[in-house]
Scaffold this motif. Structure first.
Motif, PDB file in Angstrom:
ATOM      1  N   ALA A   2       0.727  -1.102   0.252  1.00 37.43           N
ATOM      2  CA  ALA A   2      -0.036  -0.266   0.392  1.00 37.43           C
ATOM      3  C   ALA A   2       0.856   1.027  -0.338  1.00 37.43           C
ATOM      4  N   GLN A   3       0.221   1.948  -0.323  1.00 36.16           N
ATOM      5  CA  GLN A   3       0.996   3.586  -0.652  1.00 36.16           C
ATOM      6  C   GLN A   3       0.573   4.842  -0.100  1.00 36.16           C
ATOM      7  N   LEU A   4       1.381   5.271   0.992  1.00 37.07           N
ATOM      8  CA  LEU A   4       0.804   6.755   1.678  1.00 37.07           C
ATOM      9  C   LEU A   4       0.129   7.659   0.673  1.00 37.07           C
ATOM     10  N   GLU A   5      -0.935   8.370   1.410  1.00 39.43           N
ATOM     11  CA  GLU A   5      -1.376   9.491   0.565  1.00 39.43           C
ATOM     12  C   GLU A   5       0.021  10.522   0.451  1.00 39.43           C
ATOM     13  N   LEU A  50       9.958   6.966   1.384  1.00 37.84           N
ATOM     14  CA  LEU A  50       8.922   5.408   1.437  1.00 37.84           C
ATOM     15  C   LEU A  50       7.486   5.167   0.839  1.00 37.84           C
ATOM     16  N   ARG A  51       6.789   6.797   1.058  1.00 32.36           N
ATOM     17  CA  ARG A  51       5.145   6.465   0.954  1.00 32.36           C
ATOM     18  C   ARG A  51       5.044   4.819   1.211  1.00 32.36           C
ATOM     19  N   GLY A  76       1.263  16.942   7.580  1.00 30.37           N
ATOM     20  CA  GLY A  76      -0.076  17.389   8.124  1.00 30.37           C
ATOM     21  C   GLY A  76      -0.718  15.653   8.450  1.00 30.37           C
ATOM     22  N   LEU A  77      -0.241  14.553   8.483  1.00 26.91           N
ATOM     23  CA  LEU A  77      -0.678  13.408   9.094  1.00 26.91           C
ATOM     24  C   LEU A  77      -1.384  13.435  10.060  1.00 26.91           C
ATOM     25  N   GLU A  78      -2.284  12.642  10.549  1.00 25.17           N
ATOM     26  CA  GLU A  78      -2.712  12.187  11.651  1.00 25.17           C
ATOM     27  C   GLU A  78      -2.507  10.872  12.310  1.00 25.17           C
ATOM     28  N   ALA A  79      -1.827  10.615  12.940  1.00 26.57           N
ATOM     29  CA  ALA A  79      -0.836   8.918  12.946  1.00 26.57           C
ATOM     30  C   ALA A  79      -1.980   8.821  14.009  1.00 26.57           C
ATOM     31  N   GLY A  80      -2.001   6.959  13.837  1.00 29.05           N
ATOM     32  CA  GLY A  80      -2.479   6.339  15.131  1.00 29.05           C
ATOM     33  C   GLY A  80      -1.765   5.857  16.085  1.00 29.05           C
ATOM     34  N   LEU A  81      -2.315   5.756  17.360  1.00 31.60           N
ATOM     35  CA  LEU A  81      -1.807   5.749  18.184  1.00 31.60           C
ATOM     36  C   LEU A  81      -2.646   3.998  19.134  1.00 31.60           C
ATOM     37  N   VAL A  89      -5.223   2.362  14.723  1.00 29.53           N
ATOM     38  CA  VAL A  89      -4.728   2.125  13.425  1.00 29.53           C
ATOM     39  C   VAL A  89      -4.584   3.448  13.221  1.00 29.53           C
ATOM     40  N   ALA A  90      -3.334   3.208  11.886  1.00 29.17           N
ATOM     41  CA  ALA A  90      -3.828   4.228  10.856  1.00 29.17           C
ATOM     42  C   ALA A  90      -2.551   4.221  10.015  1.00 29.17           C
TER      43      ALA A  90
END
Length: 379
Positions: A2-5, A50-51, A76-81, A89-90
C-alpha cells in the motif's frame, strides 16, 4: 504494498537527506545523530520518501505525543496511537512498546503484517527483550533505528547492529556545531564542600542518599538556580532521586521562583502542560529525574544543573545535547556540574564527565571552567 497519501513537503539538511537515501538503498540500519540534530526529521523524511505504511516504536508516552505532534505539523498526517489505553491504527501508527508487549502473538502478528517501514526511536533500547520480540516479528521491508547514543553501557551495542544492520549515517556534535545547527554551551564545574567516608561499593547507595540530604550542598544548588532563573534563563535541574527533586523545587519556590517537578509520578497531561509552559518561557525552572533525559524537547533551555553524581555516558551526552539546540530567545547556554571533589570516587566520576564534555565540544579539558563553592569567576 500500500502507498501513503501524498503529504506535505519536508525540507531536509544534507546529512538527513543522505541518511534517507541510504535507507532507500540498503533497506535497514541506524542513524546516529546527537540531540538537537533532527533525528525525528530523518524518520519523517523516510516516511515521505518511501510512502509505505509505517510503524514508529517508542518506549514512553511522552515520545509518542511528540511524534504525533511532529507528524501532524510537518507532514500533515494524523497518525494512529497504540498506548495509553488507545488502539487506533492508521497508515502511520505510533506505538508504545510496552502496550504491544502485552498483546498475544496472533494479534501482534496480524498487526505487524500491515507495515512496510519500522522506525525505532531511541533505538539503543532494541537490546531490551520487549523491543526485540516485536522487532523480530515485524516483517517490514524497511527498518530504521534512530539514536543519539548508540553506546550502551551494558555492552549490548553489537545487538543494535544485529537487529538493524550497520549505521546508515553517523553525525558528530562537531559537524553540527560547524554547520550552525547546534550552539556550544559553556561548562561550569561548581565545587561543593560535601564529604563522606566512602570505603567500598557497599557505601555507594548510602553516600548518594547523604548527597541528596546535604543542606549546604542543596543550598549551593538552589542559590545557583535562583541566580540563573532571575536572569531570565530557562533552567533544568537534574537529580536521580524523586525526594531530592521535591526538596530542591520547594527550596527554589521558597525563594520566589516558580519551580515544577517532572518525575514519573507526575501525570502525563500535567507533564505536557509544564513542558508547554517552559517552552513558552512562562515557567523558568524544571526539576527532573532521568525521565527528563529522553525525549525532552525544550529548545529554549539555557541552563542545565547536574545536582546529583553520575557518569552515564549516554545521559551525559543527552544532557549536553539539550543545551545545544539554538533558540531565538537564548543567547548563551551553560551546564553547571556540581562536583563533590572531596570524595575520591565522585571526583573520578566528574573527571570522566569532563573528558566527555571536552570530546563532544572539541575542547581541551583544561578549557572547561571551575568555580569554588564560595562563588568567584569561572576559570
Amino acid at each position: 504494498e500500500a502507498q501513503l497519501e501524498p503529504m506535505s513537503e519536508l525540507p531536509l539538511r544534507d546529512y538527513q537527506a543522505a541518511a534517507v537515501d541510504n535507507l532507500a538503498k540498503v533497506t535497514q540500519g541506524t542513524v546516529v545523530i546527537p540531540c538537537g540534530g533532527g533525528k525525528t526529521r530523518v524518520g519523517m523524511g523516510a516516511i515521505a520518501r518511501l510512502r509505505t505504511p509505517t510503524l514508529i516504536l517508542v518506549h514512553t508516552l511522552d515520545l509518542a505525543e511528540q511524534w504525533l505532534g511532529e507528524l501532524r505539523d510537518k507532514l500533515g498526517l494524523e497518525a494512529g496511537l497504540i498506548g495509553d489505553g488507545e488502539e487506533r491504527v492508521a497508515p502511520v501508527t505510533v506505538a508504545v512498546i510496552q502496550a504491544l508487549a502485552r498483546w498475544d502473538e496472533a494479534k501482534l502478528d496480524t498487526f505487524l503484517q500491515g507495515f512496510g517501514l519500522l522506525v525505532l526511536d531511541e533505538a539503543h533500547h532494541v537490546a531490551a527483550s520487549t523491543f526485540h520480540r516485536v522487532v523480530d516479528r515485524c516483517p517490514a521491508r524497511y527498518r530504521l533505528g534512530l539514536t543519539a547514543t548508540p553506546e550502551r553501557e551494558d555492552g549490548l551495542t553489537a545487538l543494535l547492529d544485529l537487529f538493524l544492520g550497520a549505521p546508515l549515517a553517523v553525525v558528530t556534535h562537531e559537524e553540527l556545531v560547524a554547520a550552525g545547527v547546534l550552539t556550544v554551551p559553556e561548562i561550569r564545574s561548581v565545587e561543593t564542600a560535601f564529604t563522606y567516608p566512602y570505603t567500598g561499593a557497599e557505601d555507594y547507595a548510602p553516600m548518594l542518599a547523604a548527597v541528596a540530604r546535604d543542606e549546604a550542598r542543596n543550598r549551593l544548588i538552589v542559590e545557583s538556580v535562583v541566580d540563573e532563573a532571575r536572569a531570565g534563563h530557562v533552567c533544568l535541574v537534574l537529580s536521580g532521586r524523586i525526594d531530592h527533586c521535591q526538596l530542591l523545587a520547594e527550596a527554589i519556590g521558597a525563594r520566589g521562583i516558580s519551580a515544577a517537578v517532572l518525575t514519573g509520578e507526575v501525570k502525563r497531561e500535567r507533564r505536557k502542560e509544564l513542558l508547554d509552559e517552559a517552552r513558552a518561557g512562562k515557567l523558568l525552572v524544571l526539576v527532573a529525574t532521568s525521565l527528563a533525559d529522553e525525549g525532552l524537547d525544550l529548545p529554549r533551555l539555557a541552563r542545565v544543573f547536574l545536582a546529583y553524581p553520575g557518569r552515564s555516558r549516554g545521559r551525559t551526552l543527552q544532557r549536553l545535547g539539550r543545551l545545544m539546540r539554538p533558540h531565538a530567545d537564548k543567547h548563551d547556554a551553560a551546564l553547571l556540574d556540581f562536583v563533590d571533589r572531596k570524595v575520591p570516587i565522585l571526583r573520578r566520576h566528574h573527571l570522566e564527565r569532563r573528558k566527555l564534555y571536552a570530546e563532544v565540544l572539541g575542547l581541551p579539558a583544561s578549557k572547561l571552567g571551575t568555580r569554588k563553592a564560595a562563588g568567584g569567576a569561572c576559570a
